[in-house]
Scaffold this motif. Structure first.
Motif, PDB file in Angstrom:
ATOM      1  N   TYR A 177       5.183  -0.441  20.990  1.00 15.92           N
ATOM      2  CA  TYR A 177       4.868  -1.803  20.475  1.00 15.92           C
ATOM      3  C   TYR A 177       3.544  -1.796  19.813  1.00 15.92           C
ATOM      4  CZ  TYR A 177       1.182  -2.576  24.080  1.00 15.92           C
ATOM      5  OH  TYR A 177      -0.057  -2.659  24.734  1.00 15.92           O
ATOM      6  N   LEU A 178       3.485  -2.899  18.758  1.00 18.82           N
ATOM      7  CA  LEU A 178       2.355  -3.189  17.973  1.00 18.82           C
ATOM      8  C   LEU A 178       1.902  -4.721  18.273  1.00 18.82           C
ATOM      9  CD1 LEU A 178       2.875  -0.670  15.115  1.00 18.82           C
ATOM     10  CD2 LEU A 178       1.190  -0.582  16.851  1.00 18.82           C
ATOM     11  N   TRP A 179       0.843  -5.079  18.615  1.00 22.02           N
ATOM     12  CA  TRP A 179       0.691  -6.569  18.567  1.00 22.02           C
ATOM     13  C   TRP A 179       0.028  -6.864  17.052  1.00 22.02           C
ATOM     14  CZ3 TRP A 179       1.795 -11.030  20.377  1.00 22.02           C
ATOM     15  CH2 TRP A 179       2.471 -11.196  21.690  1.00 22.02           C
ATOM     16  N   ILE A 180       0.253  -7.773  16.459  1.00 24.80           N
ATOM     17  CA  ILE A 180      -0.158  -8.203  15.026  1.00 24.80           C
ATOM     18  C   ILE A 180      -0.603  -9.552  14.976  1.00 24.80           C
ATOM     19  CG2 ILE A 180       0.900  -6.002  13.851  1.00 24.80           C
ATOM     20  CD1 ILE A 180       2.382  -8.231  12.672  1.00 24.80           C
ATOM     21  N   GLN A 181      -1.556  -9.821  14.250  1.00 22.27           N
ATOM     22  CA  GLN A 181      -1.954 -11.186  13.470  1.00 22.27           C
ATOM     23  C   GLN A 181      -1.429 -11.227  12.195  1.00 22.27           C
ATOM     24  OE1 GLN A 181      -3.390 -13.700  15.427  1.00 22.27           O
ATOM     25  NE2 GLN A 181      -3.460 -12.484  17.157  1.00 22.27           N
ATOM     26  N   LEU A 182      -0.484 -12.460  11.866  1.00 16.64           N
ATOM     27  CA  LEU A 182       0.221 -12.493  10.381  1.00 16.64           C
ATOM     28  C   LEU A 182      -1.317 -12.363   9.525  1.00 16.64           C
ATOM     29  CD1 LEU A 182       2.470 -12.763  12.394  1.00 16.64           C
ATOM     30  CD2 LEU A 182       3.398 -14.667  10.732  1.00 16.64           C
ATOM     31  N   ASN A 183      -2.063 -12.994   9.573  1.00 16.01           N
ATOM     32  CA  ASN A 183      -3.193 -13.061   8.517  1.00 16.01           C
ATOM     33  C   ASN A 183      -2.431 -13.681   7.361  1.00 16.01           C
ATOM     34  OD1 ASN A 183      -5.878 -12.784   7.740  1.00 16.01           O
ATOM     35  ND2 ASN A 183      -5.645 -10.683   7.122  1.00 16.01           N
ATOM     36  N   ALA A 184      -1.841 -14.601   7.415  1.00 14.89           N
ATOM     37  CA  ALA A 184      -1.077 -15.102   6.138  1.00 14.89           C
ATOM     38  C   ALA A 184      -1.313 -16.714   5.734  1.00 14.89           C
ATOM     39  CB  ALA A 184       0.283 -15.125   6.206  1.00 14.89           C
ATOM     40  N   GLU A 240       4.050   6.327  12.535  1.00 13.12           N
ATOM     41  CA  GLU A 240       3.115   5.484  11.398  1.00 13.12           C
ATOM     42  C   GLU A 240       4.274   4.604  11.075  1.00 13.12           C
ATOM     43  OE1 GLU A 240      -0.103   6.321   8.655  1.00 13.12           O
ATOM     44  OE2 GLU A 240       1.838   6.714   7.607  1.00 13.12           O
ATOM     45  N   TYR A 241       3.973   3.298  11.145  1.00  9.46           N
ATOM     46  CA  TYR A 241       4.643   2.218  10.525  1.00  9.46           C
ATOM     47  C   TYR A 241       3.999   1.268   9.422  1.00  9.46           C
ATOM     48  CZ  TYR A 241       7.856   2.896  14.233  1.00  9.46           C
ATOM     49  OH  TYR A 241       8.943   3.206  15.589  1.00  9.46           O
ATOM     50  N   GLU A 242       4.568   0.889   8.598  1.00 11.55           N
ATOM     51  CA  GLU A 242       3.961   0.056   7.707  1.00 11.55           C
ATOM     52  C   GLU A 242       4.603  -1.470   7.692  1.00 11.55           C
ATOM     53  OE1 GLU A 242       4.852   1.367   3.629  1.00 11.55           O
ATOM     54  OE2 GLU A 242       4.023   3.262   3.912  1.00 11.55           O
ATOM     55  N   ILE A 243       3.740  -2.434   7.992  1.00  9.65           N
ATOM     56  CA  ILE A 243       4.030  -3.860   8.376  1.00  9.65           C
ATOM     57  C   ILE A 243       3.570  -4.921   7.239  1.00  9.65           C
ATOM     58  CG2 ILE A 243       3.808  -5.392  10.223  1.00  9.65           C
ATOM     59  CD1 ILE A 243       2.746  -2.905  11.919  1.00  9.65           C
ATOM     60  N   SER A 244       4.420  -5.526   6.882  1.00 11.66           N
ATOM     61  CA  SER A 244       4.133  -6.384   6.148  1.00 11.66           C
ATOM     62  C   SER A 244       4.820  -7.955   6.402  1.00 11.66           C
ATOM     63  CB  SER A 244       4.764  -6.170   4.409  1.00 11.66           C
ATOM     64  OG  SER A 244       4.374  -4.819   4.119  1.00 11.66           O
ATOM     65  N   VAL A 245       4.248  -8.974   5.750  1.00 11.42           N
ATOM     66  CA  VAL A 245       4.650 -10.284   6.183  1.00 11.42           C
ATOM     67  C   VAL A 245       5.353 -10.969   4.955  1.00 11.42           C
ATOM     68  CG1 VAL A 245       3.917 -12.751   6.635  1.00 11.42           C
ATOM     69  CG2 VAL A 245       2.744 -10.634   7.867  1.00 11.42           C
ATOM     70  N   LEU A 246       6.426 -11.800   5.083  1.00 11.73           N
ATOM     71  CA  LEU A 246       7.268 -12.192   4.248  1.00 11.73           C
ATOM     72  C   LEU A 246       7.090 -13.783   4.407  1.00 11.73           C
ATOM     73  CD1 LEU A 246      10.540 -10.120   4.208  1.00 11.73           C
ATOM     74  CD2 LEU A 246       8.895 -10.177   2.271  1.00 11.73           C
ATOM     75  N   LEU A 247       6.872 -14.468   3.361  1.00 14.70           N
ATOM     76  CA  LEU A 247       6.731 -15.853   3.500  1.00 14.70           C
ATOM     77  C   LEU A 247       8.039 -16.561   2.653  1.00 14.70           C
ATOM     78  CD1 LEU A 247       2.819 -16.260   3.094  1.00 14.70           C
ATOM     79  CD2 LEU A 247       4.345 -16.007   5.226  1.00 14.70           C
ATOM     80  N   THR A 248       8.534 -17.970   3.108  1.00 12.53           N
ATOM     81  CA  THR A 248       9.599 -18.495   2.353  1.00 12.53           C
ATOM     82  C   THR A 248       9.086 -19.726   2.177  1.00 12.53           C
ATOM     83  OG1 THR A 248      11.152 -16.884   3.385  1.00 12.53           O
ATOM     84  CG2 THR A 248      11.647 -19.096   2.400  1.00 12.53           C
ATOM     85  N   ARG A 249       9.377 -20.331   1.047  1.00 12.00           N
ATOM     86  CA  ARG A 249       8.914 -21.794   0.797  1.00 12.00           C
ATOM     87  C   ARG A 249      10.473 -22.436   0.506  1.00 12.00           C
ATOM     88  NH1 ARG A 249       9.741 -24.072  -3.675  1.00 12.00           N
ATOM     89  NH2 ARG A 249       7.863 -25.674  -3.139  1.00 12.00           N
ATOM     90  N   PRO A 250      10.677 -23.738   0.640  1.00 17.47           N
ATOM     91  CA  PRO A 250      11.823 -24.419   0.559  1.00 17.47           C
ATOM     92  C   PRO A 250      12.747 -24.105  -0.960  1.00 17.47           C
ATOM     93  CG  PRO A 250      10.433 -25.944   1.027  1.00 17.47           C
ATOM     94  CD  PRO A 250       9.648 -24.961   0.531  1.00 17.47           C
TER      95      PRO A 250
END
Length: 492
Positions: free
Chosen positions: A271-278, A322-332
């Motif tokens: 497991y990996l715990w992350i903070q989104l930081n977005a 090794e993993y690459e983790i990104s955050v995706l954001l969605t607007r209306p």
């Protein structure tokens, strides 16, 4: 706004522009006759293009109009040539709320005697508009005139009137569709388009005719970008004039993208715990959905999971990967998901080995060495890319237990084996394999093997003793220090 130009121009509220190259002339031939070739008779506003360079402009401005009810502007125009070539172009602009003049809504450069045209302009409270008549000279001599400008309190007879056009909001990259609804008829000879200010015009996409008095025209701004944002209006050019809608705004929103990568809070083997930081983004909000996209740095495996908090635990991962983790954001809105933000590259910890090596067997036994083999294993057993395999063995020597270990480097072969050397002959050796990584160790079953016999060492000379008799000699001695087996015969 009505004017027959019998009285001074200012009495109608009309004015000449200060930003053009020449003025219109107010002509009244019954009072001041003119003998110019092609000059019409009557009272009207005129531009004489004789002696003018190509591209010179003359503007006359109607007063501001703020008609809340449906109305029609009706006017007459006249274009004549002294040389057979058009003297210039008559353009009509509709400025809204003293904004930019924009592009012409109607124009003509065809020579003709007095003709009539109508403007079906739709504006709605509290907006106002102003009609500008413009002549652009061609460099050829002739006359361009307007007369009998009327603001009629009823709909135009030959040109449809548009209903209120609504603003449209889309996300960048999507199709922005404007729906232009009109009261009035249309036929195939009419030209319909969506006119923008400082932005590209949009062609007709589709038209739906409901009856003789109502139709809807659809226009799409394809693959809209921020540069397409601005004001647009519906236009229809008919044989009798032009219909102009109110301006509506195209709002183009940029899907949000996080500026910074997520932050690592804690890490385990699976497991990996992350903070989104977005919180800081490029693009537009509001944010209605957050997702975490994660993929292995090598290979094509990836997954996306929705997230409803500012932190997230990614589970069921492979150890020491090794993993690459990104955050995706969605607007209306459709297409509201932005590109993945900057990636966090991190690695899971190793996990305790799944088990110890299996099928430890003897390949060869000699007096001073033993070769063993075992079942090959891989990452599914080691659960870590960094591991050691050691051979542990112990035996008795000189009345004391000797314990040794050696690293086996033959770990990736399909037939792994290891040879233990420098052993004593005829000795029981206990052997086991130990698989270790940073998180733990697992052992194989222990194997007990006896080395082969070997030539014993010499009988100690000092131990040989003898007694003589008349008919015999009696000898005795001690065993060799190293028998290396069971001694079955001494030779004297």
């Amino acid at each position: 706004g009505c004017c027959t130009f019998d009285e001074p121009l200012s009495s109608c509220g009309y004015s000449q522009s200060d930003d053009d190259d020449l003025n219109w002339d107010q002509v009244n031939t019954p009072i001041k006759p003119s003998s110019g070739q092609g000059m019409p008779s009557g009272s009207f506003m005129l531009v004489n293009t004789s002696g003018r360079f190509a591209g010179q402009k003359a503007h006359i401005l109607m007063p501001h109009l703020k008609e809340n009810d449906t109305h029609c502007i009706d006017f007459h125009y006249y274009v004549s040539s002294k040389s057979g070539s058009s003297p210039g172009t008559l353009n009509i602009y509709v400025k809204v709320n003293d904004g930019p003049i924009g592009n012409p809504v109607w124009n003509t450069s065809i020579t003709a005697t007095w003709n009539r045209a109508e403007l079906a302009i739709s504006t709605f409270w509290p907006n106002f508009y102003q009609v500008v008549f413009e002549v652009v000279t061609s460099g050829h001599p002739g006359y361009v005139a307007i007369d009998e400008v009327k603001v009629l309190g009823h709909p135009c007879t030959k040109t449809p009137h548009f209903l209120r056009l609504q603003s449209v909001e889309v996300n960048a990259g999507q199709f922005a569709t404007f729906q232009c609804t009109a009261n009035g008829g249309t036929d195939s000879s009419d030209r319909l388009w969506l006119q923008g200010i400082y932005v590209r015009d949009a062609p007709l996409k589709d038209i739906k005719v409901f009856n003789a008095r109502r139709f809807v025209a659809l226009f799409s701004v394809v693959n809209a970008t921020k540069r397409d944002a601005g004001n647009y209006r519906c236009m229809i050019r008919t044989e009798g004039g032009v219909g102009v809608s109110n301006y509506a705004e195209l709002i183009v929103k940029e899907p949000p993208v996080p500026i910074a990568p997520p932050q690592l809070s804690s890490v385990g083997a699976t497991y990996l715990w992350i903070q989104l930081n977005a919180n800081s983004i490029n693009g537009d909000g509001p944010i209605i959905q957050r997702e975490v996209e994660y993929r292995t740095s090598s290979g094509s495996w990836y997954d996306i999971q929705p997230v409803d908090s500012t932190s997230y635990k990614i589970g069921h991962l492979d150890p020491d990967t090794e993993y690459e983790i990104s955050v995706l954001l969605t607007r209306p809105g459709e297409g509201g998901t932005g590109s993945p933000g900057p990636a966090l590259k991190t690695r899971t910890k190793c996990a305790d080995p799944m088990r110890g090596p299996r099928k430890l067997e003897v390949v060869e036994i000699k007096s001073r060495q033993i070769t063993v083999c075992w079942e090959p294993f891989g990452y599914n057993v080691t659960r870590c890319h960094r591991y050691n395999l050691t051979v542990h063995y112990r035996y008795q020597a000189g009345g004391q237990e000797q314990v040794r270990e050696e690293v086996s480097w033959d770990t990736e072969s399909s037939h792994p084996q290891h040879t233990i050397t420098n052993l004593s002959p005829y000795t029981n050796v206990s052997i086991k394999l130990v698989l270790m990584n940073p998180e733990g160790r697992k052992e194989s079953q222990e194997l007990v093997v006896q080395t082969d016999e070997d030539v014993p060492s010499a009988v100690p000379l000092e131990s040989i003793q003898g007694s003589t008799f008349e008919e015999k000699i009696f000898l005795q001695w001690r065993e060799p220090a190293q028998t290396y087996g069971v001694i079955t015969l001494y030779e004297v």
